[in-house]
Write a protein that holds these residues in place. Structure first.
Motif, mmCIF file in Angstrom:
data_model
loop_
_atom_site.group_PDB
_atom_site.id
_atom_site.type_symbol
_atom_site.label_atom_id
_atom_site.label_comp_id
_atom_site.label_asym_id
_atom_site.label_seq_id
_atom_site.Cartn_x
_atom_site.Cartn_y
_atom_site.Cartn_z
ATOM 1 N N SER A 41 -7.366 48.696 33.575
ATOM 2 C CA SER A 41 -6.656 49.784 32.819
ATOM 3 C C SER A 41 -5.413 49.671 33.012
ATOM 4 N N ASP A 42 -4.595 50.065 31.942
ATOM 5 C CA ASP A 42 -3.167 50.220 31.800
ATOM 6 C C ASP A 42 -2.456 50.708 33.188
ATOM 7 N N TYR A 43 -3.111 51.877 33.708
ATOM 8 C CA TYR A 43 -2.726 52.329 34.886
ATOM 9 C C TYR A 43 -2.944 51.360 36.128
ATOM 10 N N GLY A 44 -4.136 50.590 36.201
ATOM 11 C CA GLY A 44 -4.298 49.815 37.243
ATOM 12 C C GLY A 44 -3.316 48.439 36.969
ATOM 13 N N LEU A 45 -3.154 48.101 35.820
ATOM 14 C CA LEU A 45 -2.285 47.041 35.474
ATOM 15 C C LEU A 45 -0.995 47.235 35.863
ATOM 16 N N SER A 46 -0.513 48.456 35.747
ATOM 17 C CA SER A 46 1.172 48.761 36.235
ATOM 18 C C SER A 46 1.048 48.691 37.615
ATOM 19 N N LYS A 47 0.010 49.038 38.365
ATOM 20 C CA LYS A 47 0.157 48.847 39.919
ATOM 21 C C LYS A 47 0.044 47.535 40.241
ATOM 22 N N LEU A 48 -0.861 46.698 39.638
ATOM 23 C CA LEU A 48 -0.744 45.228 39.766
ATOM 24 C C LEU A 48 0.635 44.508 39.653
ATOM 25 N N LEU A 49 1.231 44.967 38.589
ATOM 26 C CA LEU A 49 2.752 44.400 38.285
ATOM 27 C C LEU A 49 3.477 44.966 39.441
ATOM 28 N N CYS A 50 3.350 46.009 40.093
ATOM 29 C CA CYS A 50 4.211 46.692 41.017
ATOM 30 C C CYS A 50 3.836 45.888 42.443
ATOM 31 N N GLU A 51 2.470 45.476 42.518
ATOM 32 C CA GLU A 51 2.239 44.518 43.460
ATOM 33 C C GLU A 51 2.860 43.265 43.682
ATOM 34 N N LYS A 52 3.027 42.545 42.260
ATOM 35 C CA LYS A 52 3.606 41.531 42.208
ATOM 36 C C LYS A 52 4.943 41.175 42.394
ATOM 37 N N LEU A 53 5.830 42.481 41.972
ATOM 38 C CA LEU A 53 7.207 42.588 42.369
ATOM 39 C C LEU A 53 7.403 42.662 43.704
ATOM 40 N N LEU A 54 6.513 43.355 44.594
ATOM 41 C CA LEU A 54 6.695 43.368 45.928
ATOM 42 C C LEU A 54 6.441 41.955 46.686
#
Length: 264
Positions: free
Chosen positions: A100-113
């Protein structure tokens, strides 16, 4: 604690809006950031708040950590990153499918980290429903509200043994363990309770203990139920999961004025 406005409940704070970059100035030395700030909408089609409150906020924290030599970031992620789950057990290595959009936002955060160019190490805790006092947006909070109001409860896969939850106290203890542990790489873990209980039994116990007139209705559904495996977190990061029984009991105690009547 990072807050948007001054708060007398916290003795040591940084007043800052995470959607904005940190100003270049001297800060006290910190070893670790526990990143629990996030925007979690309900049925909202506008993804702009998700982008700024989750992704941009994390980018600003990453820049802060690199600039001020933070050693580690502990990030509250979500099992929502997995999207459409096609398996019966979720692990940290489970494939990601159309989040979902929320799940994708969390995934992008993980990639930044997880960028190896960062000067720090990180660990992302992919969370199920977090239960506690006045917790929101999870299965058992919704059940508690409906049962208290004597509404009928619809469930599917009634005999499936459910474990997709964690109590906030157990999560806090795990974070404390991670703060004290040296991280050697960027990693992700999934956590949840152990010794799952049939969802029909959990709901019936809640109805009984709340003296509710709610009735259970079994609903046919093609939705796949799944469990969470915490084995990787247990083996590698000393996570100590509680049972579903204990988790639900503590949740009911947290949200009741009559605690002695709500022991499972």
């Amino acid at each position: 604690c990072i807050v948007r406005k001054k708060n007398k409940n916290f003795k040591r704070i940084i007043v800052h809006d995470l959607k904005k970059p940190f100003q270049k100035k001297k800060y006290k030395k910190y070893d670790c950031i526990v990143h629990a700030a996030a925007y979690s909408p309900i049925n909202e089609k506008n993804i702009t708040p998700l982008f700024y409150n989750n992704v941009i906020a994390t980018k600003n924290l990453v820049d802060f950590a690199n600039c001020y030599k933070i050693k580690k970031i502990i990030f509250m992620s979500s099992v929502s990153i997995y999207g459409d789950i096609k398996c019966k057990i979720i692990k940290n290595t489970t494939s990601i499918n159309n989040p979902s959009d929320y799940g994708l936002s969390k995934l992008l955060c993980e990639k930044l980290l997880n960028n190896e160019a960062n000067n720090f190490k990180s660990i992302s805790i992919r969370l199920p429903g977090v239960l506690g006092s006045n917790s929101v947006r999870n299965l058992f909070t919704n059940l508690l509200y409906n049962i208290r109001n004597n509404k009928n409860i619809e469930i599917y896969n009634p005999d499936f043994k459910f474990n997709n939850c964690i109590h906030v106290d157990d999560l806090a203890n795990f974070v404390k363990t991670l703060i004290e542990k040296k991280l050697t790489k960027h990693d992700q873990v999934v956590v949840g309770a152990v010794r799952g209980l049939k969802i029909v039994d959990i709901v019936q116990r809640m109805i009984d203990k709340l003296n509710s007139s709610s009735k259970i209705k079994i609903k046919r559904s093609n939705l796949l139920s799944f469990n969470i495996s915490s084995s990787y977190a247990v083996k590698n990061y000393n996570f100590k999961p509680k049972t579903v029984y204990s988790t639900i009991r503590n949740f009911l105690e947290d949200n009741s004025k009559w605690k002695k009547h709500l022991l499972l």
